[in-house]
Scaffold this motif. Structure first.
Motif, PDB file in Angstrom:
ATOM      1  N   PRO A   5       3.071   0.669  13.585  1.00  0.00           N
ATOM      2  CA  PRO A   5       2.921   1.413  11.887  1.00  0.00           C
ATOM      3  C   PRO A   5       3.759   0.631  10.793  1.00  0.00           C
ATOM      4  O   PRO A   5       5.269   0.629  10.907  1.00  0.00           O
ATOM      5  CB  PRO A   5       3.850   2.376  12.874  1.00  0.00           C
ATOM      6  CG  PRO A   5       4.562   2.179  13.743  1.00  0.00           C
ATOM      7  CD  PRO A   5       4.239   1.145  14.274  1.00  0.00           C
ATOM      8  N   VAL A   8       9.468   3.612   7.588  1.00  0.00           N
ATOM      9  CA  VAL A   8       9.280   5.457   7.689  1.00  0.00           C
ATOM     10  C   VAL A   8      10.926   4.502   6.898  1.00  0.00           C
ATOM     11  O   VAL A   8      11.842   4.467   7.358  1.00  0.00           O
ATOM     12  CB  VAL A   8      10.306   6.111   8.625  1.00  0.00           C
ATOM     13  CG1 VAL A   8       9.857   7.505   7.425  1.00  0.00           C
ATOM     14  CG2 VAL A   8       8.200   6.264   9.151  1.00  0.00           C
ATOM     15  N   SER A 174      12.454  -2.488  11.341  1.00  0.00           N
ATOM     16  CA  SER A 174      13.141  -0.861  11.030  1.00  0.00           C
ATOM     17  C   SER A 174      14.612  -0.667  10.592  1.00  0.00           C
ATOM     18  O   SER A 174      14.492  -0.691   9.676  1.00  0.00           O
ATOM     19  CB  SER A 174      12.494   0.453  11.581  1.00  0.00           C
ATOM     20  OG  SER A 174      11.243   0.310  11.890  1.00  0.00           O
ATOM     21  N   ALA A 208      12.029   8.406  12.947  1.00  0.00           N
ATOM     22  CA  ALA A 208      10.086   8.392  13.103  1.00  0.00           C
ATOM     23  C   ALA A 208       9.270   7.399  13.433  1.00  0.00           C
ATOM     24  O   ALA A 208       8.404   8.083  13.515  1.00  0.00           O
ATOM     25  CB  ALA A 208      10.143   9.344  11.430  1.00  0.00           C
ATOM     26  N   VAL A 209       9.874   6.012  13.530  1.00  0.00           N
ATOM     27  CA  VAL A 209       9.012   5.083  13.176  1.00  0.00           C
ATOM     28  C   VAL A 209       9.002   5.390  15.279  1.00  0.00           C
ATOM     29  O   VAL A 209       7.856   4.926  15.208  1.00  0.00           O
ATOM     30  CB  VAL A 209       9.744   4.054  12.824  1.00  0.00           C
ATOM     31  CG1 VAL A 209       9.023   2.181  13.692  1.00  0.00           C
ATOM     32  CG2 VAL A 209       9.738   3.753  11.301  1.00  0.00           C
ATOM     33  N   VAL A 212       6.393   8.408  16.422  1.00  0.00           N
ATOM     34  CA  VAL A 212       5.309   7.570  15.991  1.00  0.00           C
ATOM     35  C   VAL A 212       4.663   6.805  16.989  1.00  0.00           C
ATOM     36  O   VAL A 212       3.776   6.936  17.996  1.00  0.00           O
ATOM     37  CB  VAL A 212       4.683   6.874  14.661  1.00  0.00           C
ATOM     38  CG1 VAL A 212       3.158   6.342  14.428  1.00  0.00           C
ATOM     39  CG2 VAL A 212       4.757   8.320  14.379  1.00  0.00           C
ATOM     40  N   GLN A 213       5.979   5.464  17.684  1.00  0.00           N
ATOM     41  CA  GLN A 213       5.355   4.304  18.502  1.00  0.00           C
ATOM     42  C   GLN A 213       5.172   4.853  19.878  1.00  0.00           C
ATOM     43  O   GLN A 213       4.775   5.051  20.901  1.00  0.00           O
ATOM     44  CB  GLN A 213       6.848   3.017  18.480  1.00  0.00           C
ATOM     45  CG  GLN A 213       5.933   1.861  18.693  1.00  0.00           C
ATOM     46  CD  GLN A 213       4.728   1.598  18.199  1.00  0.00           C
ATOM     47  OE1 GLN A 213       4.370   0.919  19.348  1.00  0.00           O
ATOM     48  NE2 GLN A 213       4.609   1.865  17.166  1.00  0.00           N
ATOM     49  N   GLY A 278      -0.528   9.598  16.994  1.00  0.00           N
ATOM     50  CA  GLY A 278       0.375   9.082  16.168  1.00  0.00           C
ATOM     51  C   GLY A 278      -0.103   8.933  15.176  1.00  0.00           C
ATOM     52  O   GLY A 278       0.846   8.353  14.197  1.00  0.00           O
ATOM     53  N   ASP A 279      -1.753   8.580  15.021  1.00  0.00           N
ATOM     54  CA  ASP A 279      -1.395   8.862  13.714  1.00  0.00           C
ATOM     55  C   ASP A 279      -1.355   9.560  12.464  1.00  0.00           C
ATOM     56  O   ASP A 279      -0.938   9.813  10.789  1.00  0.00           O
ATOM     57  CB  ASP A 279      -3.663   9.149  13.217  1.00  0.00           C
ATOM     58  CG  ASP A 279      -4.071   7.297  14.078  1.00  0.00           C
ATOM     59  OD1 ASP A 279      -2.720   6.488  13.494  1.00  0.00           O
ATOM     60  OD2 ASP A 279      -5.009   6.941  13.893  1.00  0.00           O
ATOM     61  N   ARG A 282       2.465  10.150  12.698  1.00  0.00           N
ATOM     62  CA  ARG A 282       2.934   8.489  10.878  1.00  0.00           C
ATOM     63  C   ARG A 282       2.911   9.258   9.351  1.00  0.00           C
ATOM     64  O   ARG A 282       3.569   9.243   8.763  1.00  0.00           O
ATOM     65  CB  ARG A 282       2.008   7.480  11.353  1.00  0.00           C
ATOM     66  CG  ARG A 282       1.836   6.075  10.238  1.00  0.00           C
ATOM     67  CD  ARG A 282       1.362   5.139  10.613  1.00  0.00           C
ATOM     68  NE  ARG A 282      -0.690   5.789   9.483  1.00  0.00           N
ATOM     69  CZ  ARG A 282      -1.220   5.507  10.227  1.00  0.00           C
ATOM     70  NH1 ARG A 282      -1.555   3.727  11.452  1.00  0.00           N
ATOM     71  NH2 ARG A 282      -2.391   5.577  10.254  1.00  0.00           N
ATOM     72  N   ASP A 283       1.180   9.609   9.347  1.00  0.00           N
ATOM     73  CA  ASP A 283       1.180  10.159   8.200  1.00  0.00           C
ATOM     74  C   ASP A 283       2.076  11.410   7.913  1.00  0.00           C
ATOM     75  O   ASP A 283       2.306  11.474   6.818  1.00  0.00           O
ATOM     76  CB  ASP A 283      -0.120  10.780   8.008  1.00  0.00           C
ATOM     77  CG  ASP A 283      -1.067   9.429   7.503  1.00  0.00           C
ATOM     78  OD1 ASP A 283      -0.685   8.859   7.602  1.00  0.00           O
ATOM     79  OD2 ASP A 283      -2.178  10.131   8.259  1.00  0.00           O
ATOM     80  N   ASP A 286       6.168  10.528   7.335  1.00  0.00           N
ATOM     81  CA  ASP A 286       6.763   9.909   6.579  1.00  0.00           C
ATOM     82  C   ASP A 286       6.494   9.829   5.214  1.00  0.00           C
ATOM     83  O   ASP A 286       5.295  10.661   4.320  1.00  0.00           O
ATOM     84  CB  ASP A 286       5.414   7.998   6.650  1.00  0.00           C
ATOM     85  CG  ASP A 286       5.141   7.043   5.421  1.00  0.00           C
ATOM     86  OD1 ASP A 286       6.246   7.035   3.980  1.00  0.00           O
ATOM     87  OD2 ASP A 286       4.933   5.887   5.357  1.00  0.00           O
TER      88      ASP A 286
END
Length: 293
Positions: A5, A8, A174, A208-209, A212-213, A278-279, A282-283, A286
Protein backbone atom coordinates in the motif's frame (compact mmCIF):
# COMPACT_ATOMS: atom_id res chain seq x y z
CA UNK A 1 -4.57 -6.14 -5.27
CA UNK A 2 -1.05 -5.03 -4.55
CA UNK A 3 0.43 -6.11 -1.24
CA UNK A 4 2.36 -2.81 -1.02
CA UNK A 5 0.00 0.00 0.00
CA UNK A 6 0.94 3.65 -0.38
CA UNK A 7 3.04 4.64 2.66
CA UNK A 8 1.13 6.77 5.14
CA UNK A 9 3.10 9.92 5.89
CA UNK A 10 1.85 10.34 9.42
CA UNK A 11 0.09 8.41 12.15
CA UNK A 12 -2.07 11.46 12.69
CA UNK A 13 -4.66 9.93 10.37
CA UNK A 14 -5.62 7.64 13.22
CA UNK A 15 -6.70 10.69 15.24
CA UNK A 16 -8.55 12.66 12.58
CA UNK A 17 -11.92 13.93 13.81
CA UNK A 18 -14.95 12.42 12.18
CA UNK A 19 -13.21 9.13 11.34
CA UNK A 20 -16.30 7.03 11.96
CA UNK A 21 -18.48 9.49 10.08
CA UNK A 22 -16.25 9.16 7.03
CA UNK A 23 -15.99 5.40 7.55
CA UNK A 24 -19.77 5.00 7.52
CA UNK A 25 -19.83 6.73 4.12
CA UNK A 26 -17.03 4.62 2.62
CA UNK A 27 -18.63 1.81 0.65
CA UNK A 28 -15.64 -0.56 0.64
CA UNK A 29 -15.09 -0.14 4.37
CA UNK A 30 -18.76 -0.74 5.21
CA UNK A 31 -19.16 -3.81 2.99
CA UNK A 32 -15.82 -5.23 4.11
CA UNK A 33 -16.62 -4.56 7.74
CA UNK A 34 -19.99 -6.32 7.48
CA UNK A 35 -18.51 -9.39 5.76
CA UNK A 36 -15.63 -9.56 8.26
CA UNK A 37 -18.06 -9.20 11.17
CA UNK A 38 -20.13 -12.09 9.80
CA UNK A 39 -16.97 -14.23 9.64
CA UNK A 40 -16.09 -13.42 13.24
CA UNK A 41 -19.69 -13.94 14.34
CA UNK A 42 -19.83 -17.37 12.69
CA UNK A 43 -16.63 -18.45 14.45
CA UNK A 44 -17.81 -17.10 17.82
CA UNK A 45 -21.24 -18.72 17.43
CA UNK A 46 -19.67 -22.11 16.74
CA UNK A 47 -18.20 -22.16 20.25
CA UNK A 48 -21.63 -22.07 21.89
CA UNK A 49 -24.03 -23.45 19.29
CA UNK A 50 -24.23 -25.38 16.02
CA UNK A 51 -27.38 -26.89 14.44
CA UNK A 52 -25.83 -30.37 14.69
CA UNK A 53 -22.54 -31.78 15.90
CA UNK A 54 -19.96 -31.24 13.13
CA UNK A 55 -18.29 -34.52 14.11
CA UNK A 56 -21.44 -36.70 14.06
CA UNK A 57 -21.79 -38.95 11.01
CA UNK A 58 -25.16 -40.21 9.81
CA UNK A 59 -24.61 -42.37 6.74
CA UNK A 60 -28.32 -43.07 6.46
CA UNK A 61 -28.92 -39.37 5.72
CA UNK A 62 -25.87 -38.58 3.60
CA UNK A 63 -26.10 -36.16 0.66
CA UNK A 64 -29.41 -34.74 1.84
CA UNK A 65 -30.47 -31.53 0.02
CA UNK A 66 -31.04 -28.32 1.99
CA UNK A 67 -34.18 -28.58 4.07
CA UNK A 68 -35.80 -28.06 7.43
CA UNK A 69 -33.69 -30.52 9.43
CA UNK A 70 -30.40 -29.65 7.72
CA UNK A 71 -30.50 -26.08 6.47
CA UNK A 72 -27.67 -26.56 3.96
CA UNK A 73 -27.97 -30.32 3.58
CA UNK A 74 -25.51 -33.03 4.55
CA UNK A 75 -22.20 -34.14 3.12
CA UNK A 76 -21.00 -37.54 1.92
CA UNK A 77 -20.62 -38.69 5.54
CA UNK A 78 -24.02 -37.41 6.65
CA UNK A 79 -22.58 -34.45 8.58
CA UNK A 80 -24.53 -31.19 8.70
CA UNK A 81 -22.99 -28.74 6.21
CA UNK A 82 -24.10 -25.63 8.12
CA UNK A 83 -22.37 -26.89 11.26
CA UNK A 84 -19.22 -27.69 9.31
CA UNK A 85 -19.15 -24.17 7.86
CA UNK A 86 -19.54 -22.55 11.28
CA UNK A 87 -16.77 -24.58 12.88
CA UNK A 88 -14.61 -24.26 9.75
CA UNK A 89 -14.60 -20.49 10.23
CA UNK A 90 -12.85 -21.13 13.53
CA UNK A 91 -9.93 -22.85 11.81
CA UNK A 92 -9.59 -20.08 9.23
CA UNK A 93 -9.50 -17.34 11.87
CA UNK A 94 -7.08 -19.30 14.08
CA UNK A 95 -4.64 -19.77 11.22
CA UNK A 96 -5.02 -16.16 10.15
CA UNK A 97 -4.42 -14.68 13.60
CA UNK A 98 -1.36 -16.76 14.45
CA UNK A 99 0.21 -16.73 10.98
CA UNK A 100 -0.25 -12.98 10.54
CA UNK A 101 0.94 -12.48 14.12
CA UNK A 102 4.17 -14.32 13.30
CA UNK A 103 4.71 -12.25 10.17
CA UNK A 104 3.81 -8.99 11.90
CA UNK A 105 6.03 -9.55 14.95
CA UNK A 106 9.13 -10.86 13.20
CA UNK A 107 8.78 -8.88 9.98
CA UNK A 108 8.14 -5.55 11.71
CA UNK A 109 11.08 -6.07 14.05
CA UNK A 110 13.39 -6.84 11.13
CA UNK A 111 12.11 -3.88 9.12
CA UNK A 112 12.57 -1.48 12.02
CA UNK A 113 16.07 -2.82 12.66
CA UNK A 114 17.01 -2.44 9.00
CA UNK A 115 15.78 1.16 8.90
CA UNK A 116 17.49 2.08 12.18
CA UNK A 117 20.90 0.51 11.53
CA UNK A 118 21.17 0.85 7.72
CA UNK A 119 24.42 -0.26 6.07
CA UNK A 120 25.29 -3.93 6.04
CA UNK A 121 22.56 -4.75 8.58
CA UNK A 122 19.86 -3.39 6.26
CA UNK A 123 21.40 -5.11 3.25
CA UNK A 124 21.63 -8.45 5.04
CA UNK A 125 18.02 -8.31 6.25
CA UNK A 126 16.70 -7.39 2.82
CA UNK A 127 18.62 -10.18 1.13
CA UNK A 128 17.28 -12.61 3.73
CA UNK A 129 13.72 -11.52 2.93
CA UNK A 130 14.44 -11.96 -0.78
CA UNK A 131 15.55 -15.53 -0.08
CA UNK A 132 12.43 -16.23 2.00
CA UNK A 133 10.17 -14.94 -0.79
CA UNK A 134 11.46 -17.77 -2.97
CA UNK A 135 9.51 -20.23 -0.80
CA UNK A 136 5.73 -19.62 -1.02
CA UNK A 137 3.48 -20.86 1.77
CA UNK A 138 2.36 -23.97 -0.11
CA UNK A 139 5.91 -24.96 -1.05
CA UNK A 140 7.09 -24.38 2.52
CA UNK A 141 4.21 -26.47 3.86
CA UNK A 142 5.04 -29.30 1.49
CA UNK A 143 8.67 -29.30 2.66
CA UNK A 144 7.65 -29.16 6.33
CA UNK A 145 5.11 -31.96 5.79
CA UNK A 146 7.82 -34.15 4.31
CA UNK A 147 9.88 -33.67 7.48
CA UNK A 148 7.35 -33.28 10.30
CA UNK A 149 4.09 -34.59 8.83
CA UNK A 150 0.86 -32.83 7.84
CA UNK A 151 -0.98 -30.70 10.37
CA UNK A 152 -2.41 -27.28 11.12
CA UNK A 153 0.68 -26.28 13.15
CA UNK A 154 2.99 -26.78 10.18
CA UNK A 155 0.53 -24.89 7.97
CA UNK A 156 0.49 -21.97 10.39
CA UNK A 157 4.30 -21.86 10.57
CA UNK A 158 4.60 -22.03 6.77
CA UNK A 159 2.10 -19.21 6.23
CA UNK A 160 3.69 -17.17 9.03
CA UNK A 161 7.15 -17.46 7.49
CA UNK A 162 5.67 -16.45 4.14
CA UNK A 163 4.28 -13.26 5.74
CA UNK A 164 7.58 -12.15 7.30
CA UNK A 165 9.24 -10.71 4.14
CA UNK A 166 6.15 -8.64 3.25
CA UNK A 167 5.95 -7.01 6.67
CA UNK A 168 9.73 -6.51 6.77
CA UNK A 169 9.82 -4.76 3.39
CA UNK A 170 6.82 -2.53 4.08
CA UNK A 171 8.08 -1.63 7.56
CA UNK A 172 11.56 -0.81 6.31
CA UNK A 173 10.27 1.38 3.44
CA UNK A 174 7.82 3.27 5.67
CA UNK A 175 10.35 3.61 8.51
CA UNK A 176 13.01 4.99 6.17
CA UNK A 177 10.56 7.75 5.18
CA UNK A 178 10.00 8.62 8.85
CA UNK A 179 13.73 8.59 9.66
CA UNK A 180 14.24 11.34 7.08
CA UNK A 181 11.78 13.70 8.84
CA UNK A 182 12.86 16.85 10.66
CA UNK A 183 11.37 15.84 14.01
CA UNK A 184 13.47 12.66 13.99
CA UNK A 185 16.57 14.73 13.29
CA UNK A 186 15.59 16.96 16.21
CA UNK A 187 15.15 13.93 18.46
CA UNK A 188 18.61 12.68 17.51
CA UNK A 189 20.06 16.11 18.21
CA UNK A 190 18.53 15.94 21.68
CA UNK A 191 20.48 12.76 22.36
CA UNK A 192 17.80 10.13 21.85
CA UNK A 193 19.07 6.72 20.77
CA UNK A 194 17.92 4.68 17.81
CA UNK A 195 15.72 2.42 19.96
CA UNK A 196 13.93 5.32 21.65
CA UNK A 197 13.33 7.09 18.33
CA UNK A 198 12.04 3.87 16.78
CA UNK A 199 9.53 3.23 19.57
CA UNK A 200 8.44 6.84 20.16
CA UNK A 201 8.43 8.28 16.64
CA UNK A 202 8.87 5.67 13.91
CA UNK A 203 6.55 2.87 14.99
CA UNK A 204 3.55 5.11 15.84
CA UNK A 205 3.84 6.85 12.47
CA UNK A 206 3.84 3.64 10.43
CA UNK A 207 1.06 1.96 12.42
CA UNK A 208 -1.58 2.87 9.82
CA UNK A 209 0.38 1.07 7.10
CA UNK A 210 0.72 -2.01 9.29
CA UNK A 211 -2.98 -2.04 10.17
CA UNK A 212 -3.93 -2.04 6.50
CA UNK A 213 -1.40 -4.75 5.73
CA UNK A 214 -2.73 -6.95 8.55
CA UNK A 215 -6.16 -7.12 6.92
CA UNK A 216 -4.66 -7.93 3.53
CA UNK A 217 -2.37 -10.66 4.85
CA UNK A 218 -5.22 -12.07 6.95
CA UNK A 219 -7.20 -12.61 3.74
CA UNK A 220 -4.20 -14.26 2.08
CA UNK A 221 -3.70 -16.49 5.13
CA UNK A 222 -7.31 -17.71 4.96
CA UNK A 223 -6.88 -18.48 1.27
CA UNK A 224 -3.56 -20.26 1.90
CA UNK A 225 -5.05 -22.34 4.72
CA UNK A 226 -7.92 -23.41 2.47
CA UNK A 227 -5.47 -24.38 -0.28
CA UNK A 228 -3.27 -26.36 2.12
CA UNK A 229 -6.28 -28.14 3.65
CA UNK A 230 -7.54 -28.92 0.15
CA UNK A 231 -4.20 -30.60 -0.56
CA UNK A 232 -4.33 -32.47 2.76
CA UNK A 233 -1.48 -30.45 4.28
CA UNK A 234 -3.46 -28.21 6.62
CA UNK A 235 -6.27 -28.91 9.08
CA UNK A 236 -6.61 -32.63 9.62
CA UNK A 237 -9.75 -34.74 10.24
CA UNK A 238 -11.96 -34.68 12.17
CA UNK A 239 -11.54 -30.90 12.59
CA UNK A 240 -13.73 -29.15 9.96
CA UNK A 241 -12.04 -26.93 7.39
CA UNK A 242 -13.42 -25.09 4.39
CA UNK A 243 -10.54 -26.26 2.20
CA UNK A 244 -11.04 -29.91 3.12
CA UNK A 245 -14.80 -29.56 2.55
CA UNK A 246 -13.95 -28.55 -1.02
CA UNK A 247 -11.61 -31.52 -1.40
CA UNK A 248 -14.31 -33.93 -0.19
CA UNK A 249 -16.91 -32.31 -2.45
CA UNK A 250 -14.92 -32.62 -5.67
CA UNK A 251 -15.84 -36.30 -6.09
CA UNK A 252 -19.53 -35.43 -5.74
CA UNK A 253 -19.76 -32.53 -8.15
CA UNK A 254 -22.44 -34.19 -10.29
CA UNK A 255 -24.46 -35.76 -7.48
CA UNK A 256 -24.33 -32.84 -5.00
CA UNK A 257 -22.76 -29.68 -6.50
CA UNK A 258 -23.89 -27.56 -3.55
CA UNK A 259 -21.30 -29.30 -1.37
CA UNK A 260 -18.63 -27.30 -3.22
CA UNK A 261 -20.69 -24.13 -3.57
CA UNK A 262 -21.16 -23.51 0.17
CA UNK A 263 -17.51 -23.67 1.35
CA UNK A 264 -16.31 -21.98 -1.83
CA UNK A 265 -18.71 -19.10 -1.21
CA UNK A 266 -17.60 -18.88 2.43
CA UNK A 267 -13.95 -18.60 1.40
CA UNK A 268 -14.73 -16.04 -1.29
CA UNK A 269 -16.83 -13.87 1.04
CA UNK A 270 -14.22 -13.97 3.82
CA UNK A 271 -11.38 -12.99 1.48
CA UNK A 272 -13.49 -10.36 -0.27
CA UNK A 273 -14.56 -8.84 3.03
CA UNK A 274 -11.03 -8.55 4.38
CA UNK A 275 -9.71 -7.11 1.11
CA UNK A 276 -12.48 -4.51 0.98
CA UNK A 277 -11.86 -3.68 4.64
CA UNK A 278 -8.16 -3.23 3.88
CA UNK A 279 -8.93 -0.95 0.93
CA UNK A 280 -11.27 1.11 3.06
CA UNK A 281 -8.77 1.43 5.89
CA UNK A 282 -6.05 2.46 3.46
CA UNK A 283 -8.24 5.29 2.15
CA UNK A 284 -9.43 6.38 5.60
CA UNK A 285 -6.06 6.24 7.39
CA UNK A 286 -4.08 8.03 4.68
CA UNK A 287 -4.24 11.73 5.68
CA UNK A 288 -3.72 12.82 2.08
CA UNK A 289 -6.83 10.93 0.98
CA UNK A 290 -8.69 12.00 4.12
CA UNK A 291 -8.11 15.69 3.37
CA UNK A 292 -9.28 15.17 -0.20
CA UNK A 293 -12.64 13.82 0.97
Amino acid sequence: MSSLPVPVPSGAALKLPGFWRRASQHRSFVIGGVLTALLLLAAALSFVWTPWSPYEMDMANKLQPPGGAHWLGTDVFGRDVASLLLVGARSSILVGIIAVGIGLTVGTALGLLAAARRGWVEEGIMRLTDFTLAFPAILSAIMMTAVFGAGIVNAIVAIGIYNIPTFARITRASANAVWSREYVAAARACGKGAFAITMQHVLPNISAVLIVQITIRFAIAILAEAALSYLGLGTQPPQPSWGRMLAEAQTMMWQAPLLAVFPGTAIAMAVLGLNLLGDGLRDLLDPRLARAR
